[in-house]
Scaffold this motif. Structure first.
Motif, PDB file in Angstrom:
ATOM      1  N   ARG A 177       0.985  -1.316  -0.157  1.00  0.00           N
ATOM      2  CA  ARG A 177       0.108   0.071  -0.032  1.00  0.00           C
ATOM      3  C   ARG A 177       0.893   1.241  -0.145  1.00  0.00           C
ATOM      4  N   ALA A 178       2.066   1.318   0.885  1.00  0.00           N
ATOM      5  CA  ALA A 178       2.808   2.322   0.737  1.00  0.00           C
ATOM      6  C   ALA A 178       3.412   2.545  -0.688  1.00  0.00           C
ATOM      7  N   LEU A 179       3.765   1.567  -1.369  1.00  0.00           N
ATOM      8  CA  LEU A 179       4.434   1.572  -2.489  1.00  0.00           C
ATOM      9  C   LEU A 179       3.417   2.141  -3.661  1.00  0.00           C
ATOM     10  N   ASP A 180       2.175   1.557  -3.538  1.00  0.00           N
ATOM     11  CA  ASP A 180       1.097   2.032  -4.575  1.00  0.00           C
ATOM     12  C   ASP A 180       0.553   3.386  -4.475  1.00  0.00           C
ATOM     13  N   GLY A 181       1.216   4.203  -3.241  1.00  0.00           N
ATOM     14  CA  GLY A 181       0.655   5.655  -3.084  1.00  0.00           C
ATOM     15  C   GLY A 181      -0.600   5.789  -2.170  1.00  0.00           C
ATOM     16  N   GLY A 182      -1.425   4.484  -1.655  1.00  0.00           N
ATOM     17  CA  GLY A 182      -2.439   4.550  -1.149  1.00  0.00           C
ATOM     18  C   GLY A 182      -2.364   5.248   0.160  1.00  0.00           C
ATOM     19  N   VAL A 183      -1.142   5.070   0.691  1.00  0.00           N
ATOM     20  CA  VAL A 183      -0.676   5.621   1.824  1.00  0.00           C
ATOM     21  C   VAL A 183       0.644   6.060   2.011  1.00  0.00           C
ATOM     22  N   VAL A 184       0.695   7.112   2.958  1.00  0.00           N
ATOM     23  CA  VAL A 184       2.271   7.976   2.805  1.00  0.00           C
ATOM     24  C   VAL A 184       3.383   6.756   3.596  1.00  0.00           C
ATOM     25  N   ALA A 185       2.861   6.082   4.133  1.00  0.00           N
ATOM     26  CA  ALA A 185       3.817   5.280   5.070  1.00  0.00           C
ATOM     27  C   ALA A 185       3.367   3.989   5.658  1.00  0.00           C
ATOM     28  N   CYS A 186       4.130   3.006   6.068  1.00  0.00           N
ATOM     29  CA  CYS A 186       3.762   1.461   6.506  1.00  0.00           C
ATOM     30  C   CYS A 186       4.369   1.613   8.159  1.00  0.00           C
ATOM     31  N   ALA A 187       3.594   1.468   8.945  1.00  0.00           N
ATOM     32  CA  ALA A 187       4.059   1.369  10.254  1.00  0.00           C
ATOM     33  C   ALA A 187       4.195  -0.052  10.660  1.00  0.00           C
ATOM     34  N   VAL A 188       5.116  -0.643  10.926  1.00  0.00           N
ATOM     35  CA  VAL A 188       5.548  -2.109  11.529  1.00  0.00           C
ATOM     36  C   VAL A 188       6.668  -2.091  12.087  1.00  0.00           C
ATOM     37  N   ASP A 189       6.763  -3.258  12.679  1.00  0.00           N
ATOM     38  CA  ASP A 189       8.015  -3.406  13.483  1.00  0.00           C
ATOM     39  C   ASP A 189       9.417  -3.242  12.852  1.00  0.00           C
ATOM     40  N   GLU A 190      10.448  -2.423  13.397  1.00  0.00           N
ATOM     41  CA  GLU A 190      11.477  -2.098  12.626  1.00  0.00           C
ATOM     42  C   GLU A 190      12.184  -3.148  12.098  1.00  0.00           C
ATOM     43  N   LEU A 191      12.640  -4.173  12.778  1.00  0.00           N
ATOM     44  CA  LEU A 191      13.373  -5.253  12.241  1.00  0.00           C
ATOM     45  C   LEU A 191      12.648  -6.333  11.514  1.00  0.00           C
ATOM     46  N   VAL A 192      11.247  -6.506  11.756  1.00  0.00           N
ATOM     47  CA  VAL A 192      10.606  -7.353  10.820  1.00  0.00           C
ATOM     48  C   VAL A 192      10.063  -6.519   9.457  1.00  0.00           C
ATOM     49  N   GLY A 193      10.000  -5.062   9.640  1.00  0.00           N
ATOM     50  CA  GLY A 193       9.929  -4.511   8.322  1.00  0.00           C
ATOM     51  C   GLY A 193      10.954  -4.420   7.499  1.00  0.00           C
ATOM     52  N   ALA A 194      12.279  -4.390   7.985  1.00  0.00           N
ATOM     53  CA  ALA A 194      13.358  -4.209   7.518  1.00  0.00           C
ATOM     54  C   ALA A 194      13.701  -5.622   6.694  1.00  0.00           C
ATOM     55  N   ALA A 195      13.372  -6.716   7.575  1.00  0.00           N
ATOM     56  CA  ALA A 195      13.602  -8.244   7.015  1.00  0.00           C
ATOM     57  C   ALA A 195      12.797  -8.274   5.719  1.00  0.00           C
ATOM     58  N   SER A 196      11.389  -7.753   5.825  1.00  0.00           N
ATOM     59  CA  SER A 196      10.682  -8.183   4.892  1.00  0.00           C
ATOM     60  C   SER A 196      10.855  -7.339   3.503  1.00  0.00           C
ATOM     61  N   VAL A 197      11.459  -6.000   3.825  1.00  0.00           N
ATOM     62  CA  VAL A 197      11.923  -5.185   2.863  1.00  0.00           C
ATOM     63  C   VAL A 197      12.989  -5.909   1.934  1.00  0.00           C
TER      64      VAL A 197
END
Length: 784
Positions: A177-197
């Motif tokens: 959703r953040a990449l598609d522009g529907g939202v300006v950002a995605c709030a997730v766990d820092e480590l989980v988000g970084a690993a998923s990225v």
């Protein structure tokens, strides 16, 4: 000599111990059992209220991820773990109900765990914002939509930043959703988000920004009455933390090194070992060193790759799109995901081995082969019929590309079911065409402009009235409608900014040099709560236009009759089919499934479309009243019960009073219920919150041709703001309404029905005093 031998032996012993230690380090870290073997079920059931790659997810129907790895390597008592993935709320409910021994929950620091006892944190991560680059500071999130994935406590943290939280189903959904522009950002766990990225290959597109907005604790929770759990779980957490198992799993699944600890790499040990062995000439230990280096290299190359393959396999298995792997030559199906089996109706043993062309009708197979075999790079087919095993046909879109594998090139096809989407698009087009025909039938000049004042559409009356030689779309309203001493753009700006304006008298200079007087009425058009444009209606005085208001009304109804003869019946049948199909599909999903809520919304909208079509047909088709004696009390009772949900939602009280004995009326109870229902609905919508609608009925006598005639008078009163004078003059004309979402057909339909029953409608209204509609119907004359 003896000392030299002793020193050499010591060195060899130390090196042997180092080698054994290194060999042991390469194996999985197993934790000794802890706790009471009699505690809990066998196996120990853990409801995992967390479903996020790479923490915990389903791979080929089995749990996987960091937490599952932890449960497998660290036994609790003599019990094995049986993790079950559920929602956070269901995990709490399972423990409270005794259906699970423990619940693994992700909670924000300080948030409650629904009354359960909780352990110390297993993993604690600060939640950061992952936004499309360039990064956004947290203070820039004021009033912005921010997606989130994780515990519900994240919503409170986002609200404190002034953001609008948007819930998502997974970390991948949040990032998308953040990449598609529907939202300006995605709030997730820092480590989980970084690993998923990293795992999804989004490193160059998403960046972690801002200070942590919350701290998330992953804890085990149990029923408050369980006295054994606190001590057992606490000792277990202490043990898996002390022996480094958590740190090892963090490195494997999250790609992070232990905080503040940099261990010597295996290569340093191997180099020292090889140098010492070269000095002593120990051939067997040289072979051992080579084995250690080989094992290290295999582990380093294989570990991340197998992990990524598992994650990608899990994502494919859970995809809502059907995926097929085809051989590049004959398009035989080599593999497919569960959604492909569901879409085609074939099982794994039947689908694998078929040719993909067998899934489409014969007339489309040539097109399919051309797209796949002649275009080796791949492509997209937007609308292709796909035949289910039971003979039903779905409309699908197909995207394909060639992929190189170790076994050679294969073609990967992603098939999306777009049946409902295409059906709705066709119906929307039909309804849009119908709306355009209705708009063209209105005798007044109607034009729509965007917020910048440029024309977006105009009806035929507008073009004919102003004598335009070309289509006005795309031109500025002041150039299309040049007014003497006034600019329509001023009216547009005022209405767009929320000002309420009375009809504006203007003089317009036509292109042929003539001047015409108009009265301009403006109303805003809204989209997602924002004003997107303005509708302008230019009405000519009756003496100038050469036709009375009644003549215009009859002309419009005549035009609508011609339109209905072509479209209304067809639209009614097709919308009914959509309504039945959507209702059938909605029952396929659980009550709490978002897709079911979407289906319910579509079903309600199709019902609304059918009501509008029925209202239009009621106005234009010849009256067919099936009269028989009926009681007004029975009709009003059904009306009040049918509108009870609306009155409760609007917090408006509806009361009725009538004498014990009333004469019956001769009429069609279904049509009369519809007419009176429209009046009651208008009263509820007009009354303020906490207001009232009163219905009173009485018998009366009137004179007709010198003879007394019995009547029934039904009064429906509200305490709303009253009807504005500009609306009062044309209250019963079609498409006249002061409500933004109204069609302006309700009162027209009511008057048409009452007229056909030989009655009439009287209106009494005062500003801020409310409105009373009185329906007068002839009563049945009793004969002695």
């Amino acid at each position: 000599m003896a000392r030299g031998l002793l020193a050499s032996g010591t060195v060899l012993l130390v090196l042997a111990l180092l080698g054994l230690g290194y060999l042991a380090q390469g194996n999985s870290v197993m934790v000794a059992p802890v706790g009471d073997p009699n505690w809990g079920h066998n196996p120990l059931t853990v409801a995992v209220g967390l479903q996020a790659v790479p923490l915990f997810y389903q791979a080929e129907g089995k749990p996987a991820g960091l937490l599952d790895d932890l449960f497998r390597q660290a036994p609790l008592g003599e019990r094995s773990w049986l993790p079950t993935a559920v929602s956070e709320r269901d995990a709490v409910a399972a423990v409270n109900a005794g259906a699970a021994d423990l619940a693994l929950l992700a909670i924000t620091r300080g948030s409650p765990a629904s009354g359960l006892g909780t352990s110390g944190p297993l993993l604690s991560h600060p939640a950061s914002l992952l936004a499309p680059a360039p990064p956004l500071p947290p203070q820039a999130l004021q009033g912005q939509r921010v997606a989130w994935s994780g515990p519900e406590g994240l919503t409170h943290a986002l609200l404190r930043l002034g953001a609008e939280p948007v819930g998502t189903t997974s970390v991948a959904d949040c990032l998308t959703r953040a990449l598609d522009g529907g939202v300006v950002a995605c709030a997730v766990d820092e480590l989980v988000g970084a690993a998923s990225v990293r795992q999804l290959g989004l490193g160059s597109q998403l960046a972690i920004v801002g200070d942590p907005i919350a701290t998330i604790d992953y804890v085990l929770a149990w029923r408050p009455g369980d006295r054994a759990a606190p001590g057992i779980v606490s000792r277990w957490i202490g043990q898996v933390t002390a022996n480094g198992l958590l740190e090892s799993l963090r490195r494997r699944w999250l790609g992070m090194s232990p905080a503040g600890v940099e261990r010597a790499g295996p290569s340093d040990t191997v180099v020292g070992l090889v140098v010492a062995l070269a000095a002593t000439g120990g051939t067997s230990l040289i072979l051992g060193a080579s084995n250690l280096a080989l094992r290290r290299r295999v582990r380093e190359e294989r570990g991340p790759g197998s992990q990524a393959q598992g994650i990608h396999a899990a994502l494919i298995e859970q995809s809502e799109d059907a995926m097929f792997v085809l051989d590049a030559g004959q398009l035989g199906i080599l593999d497919a995901n569960p959604r492909a089996y569901a879409l085609t109706g074939y099982g794994p043993g039947e689908l694998v081995g078929m040719r993909f062309q067998q899934l489409v009708p014969s007339r489309h197979r040539r097109l399919l082969r051309q797209a796949f075999l002649e275009d080796e790079a791949g492509g997209a087919l937007p609308d292709v019929p796909l035949v289910h095993r039971d003979g039903t046909v779905a409309t699908v879109s197909i995207r394909s590309r060639m992929v190189e594998t170790d076994a050679g090139p294969v073609r990967l096809c992603v098939v999306r079911d777009v049946t409902e989407q295409r059906l709705m698009q066709r119906e929307i087009r039909r309804l849009s065409e119908f709306a355009e025909r209705v708009l063209d039938s209105i005798p007044d000049a109607v034009v729509t402009v965007n917020a910048a004042g440029y024309v977006t559409s105009a009806n035929r009356a507008f073009i004919a009235s102003l004598g335009l030689q070309e289509a006005p779309e795309g031109r500025h309203i002041d150039r299309v409608v040049p007014c003497h001493g006034f600019r329509l753009s001023q009216l547009v700006n005022a209405v767009a900014e929320g000002e309420s304006r009375e009809p504006e008298p203007v003089t317009v200079g036509r292109e042929d040099g003539r001047d015409l007087a108009y009265s301009v009425t403006a109303a805003p058009m809204e989209e997602d709560g924002q004003v997107s444009g303005v509708v302008l209606v230019l009405s000519q005085p009756a003496e100038q236009s050469g036709s009375s208001a009644e003549y215009q009304r009859l002309a419009m109804l005549s035009t609508l009759g011609q339109v209905s003869g072509v479209l209304a019946h067809d639209i009614r049948n097709r919308v009914t089919g959509v309504h039945v199909g959507v209702q059938y599909l909605a029952e396929k999903f659980p009550q709490d499934d978002p897709r079911r809520r979407s289906m319910e919304f579509i079903r309600a909208e199709t019902e609304r479309v059918m009501e509008v079509v029925d209202d239009i047909l009621m106005l234009i088709r010849p009256g067919k009243v099936e009269r028989h004696s009926c009681r007004v009390s029975d009709i009003l009772d059904r009306v009040i019960r049918a509108h009870a949900p609306l009155s409760q939602a609007s917090k408006v009280q509806v009361t009725a009073s009538m004498p014990a004995s009333l004469p019956q009326i001769n009429g069609d109870p279904v049509q009369l219920e519809r007419a009176l229902g429209n009046l009651v609905k208008n009263g509820i919508e007009a009354a303020p919150e906490g207001g009232r609608v009163r219905i009173s009925v009485q018998a009366a006598l009137s004179q007709s041709n010198g003879q007394p005639t019995s009547q029934v008078r039904i009064s429906i009163s509200d305490n709303g703001p009253g009807i504005p004078p500009n609306i009062r003059a044309k209250l019963f004309q079609p498409f006249v309404s002061e409500k933004l979402e109204g069609t302006g057909l309700g009162l027209s339909v009511a008057k048409r029905i009452i007229d056909e029953h030989g009655g009439c409608i009287e209106v009494d209204t005062s500003p801020n005093q409310g409105t009373t509609f009185t329906v007068v119907l002839p009563a049945v004359t009793e004969r002695g």
